[in-house]
Design a protein around this motif. Sequence first.
Motif, PDB file in Angstrom:
ATOM      1  N   ASP A  38     -70.587 -62.692  64.823  1.00 42.73           N
ATOM      2  CA  ASP A  38     -70.572 -63.605  66.198  1.00 42.73           C
ATOM      3  C   ASP A  38     -70.092 -64.928  65.644  1.00 42.73           C
ATOM      4  OD1 ASP A  38     -72.553 -63.893  63.905  1.00 42.73           O
ATOM      5  OD2 ASP A  38     -74.104 -64.921  65.200  1.00 42.73           O
ATOM      6  N   LYS A  39     -69.787 -65.383  64.237  1.00 40.75           N
ATOM      7  CA  LYS A  39     -69.146 -66.388  64.009  1.00 40.75           C
ATOM      8  C   LYS A  39     -67.552 -66.429  63.869  1.00 40.75           C
ATOM      9  CE  LYS A  39     -72.992 -68.650  61.930  1.00 40.75           C
ATOM     10  NZ  LYS A  39     -73.663 -69.462  60.698  1.00 40.75           N
ATOM     11  N   GLN A  40     -67.101 -64.977  63.897  1.00 42.44           N
ATOM     12  CA  GLN A  40     -65.743 -64.949  63.795  1.00 42.44           C
ATOM     13  C   GLN A  40     -64.937 -65.444  64.872  1.00 42.44           C
ATOM     14  OE1 GLN A  40     -64.830 -60.816  62.859  1.00 42.44           O
ATOM     15  NE2 GLN A  40     -66.099 -60.814  60.863  1.00 42.44           N
ATOM     16  N   THR A  41     -65.334 -65.339  66.200  1.00 47.01           N
ATOM     17  CA  THR A  41     -64.618 -66.168  67.316  1.00 47.01           C
ATOM     18  C   THR A  41     -64.469 -67.256  67.279  1.00 47.01           C
ATOM     19  OG1 THR A  41     -66.584 -66.369  68.371  1.00 47.01           O
ATOM     20  CG2 THR A  41     -65.813 -64.202  68.880  1.00 47.01           C
ATOM     21  N   ARG A  42     -65.200 -68.081  66.344  1.00 44.74           N
ATOM     22  CA  ARG A  42     -64.897 -69.649  66.073  1.00 44.74           C
ATOM     23  C   ARG A  42     -63.230 -69.852  65.262  1.00 44.74           C
ATOM     24  NH1 ARG A  42     -70.543 -71.607  64.136  1.00 44.74           N
ATOM     25  NH2 ARG A  42     -71.890 -70.810  65.834  1.00 44.74           N
ATOM     26  N   LEU A  43     -63.100 -68.743  64.503  1.00 45.10           N
ATOM     27  CA  LEU A  43     -61.809 -68.872  63.878  1.00 45.10           C
ATOM     28  C   LEU A  43     -60.683 -68.313  64.516  1.00 45.10           C
ATOM     29  CD1 LEU A  43     -63.223 -67.641  60.281  1.00 45.10           C
ATOM     30  CD2 LEU A  43     -62.840 -70.030  61.017  1.00 45.10           C
ATOM     31  N   SER A  84     -63.978 -77.886  68.763  1.00 40.44           N
ATOM     32  CA  SER A  84     -64.740 -78.057  70.022  1.00 40.44           C
ATOM     33  C   SER A  84     -66.149 -78.251  69.509  1.00 40.44           C
ATOM     34  CB  SER A  84     -64.651 -76.795  70.713  1.00 40.44           C
ATOM     35  OG  SER A  84     -64.990 -75.616  69.953  1.00 40.44           O
TER      36      SER A  84
END
Length: 84
Positions: A38-43, A84
Amino acid sequence: MKSKLILLIFLMVCSSAMHAQIKQSDDTRNDVPLIPIDKQTRLANFNLILNQQYAFRSDFENGENIDSRFRMEQFRLEMRGWVS
């Protein structure tokens, strides 16, 4: 003596070739990613670039070699991304 050496080399080559043919029995993998999914989209919009330059330096004084060594001439870390 020569025939024993040739036989020994032949057996070593054959045994290493046979060892390479052994299949691994553990096909089940339970790898957990280091970064949660779920945190991989931030990268997705993030780039990390690392530039290094090493050189072999020879220092001379009056035509005489004083020192020769490897030295890091440049190290640059560059990060780009959407904030962001």
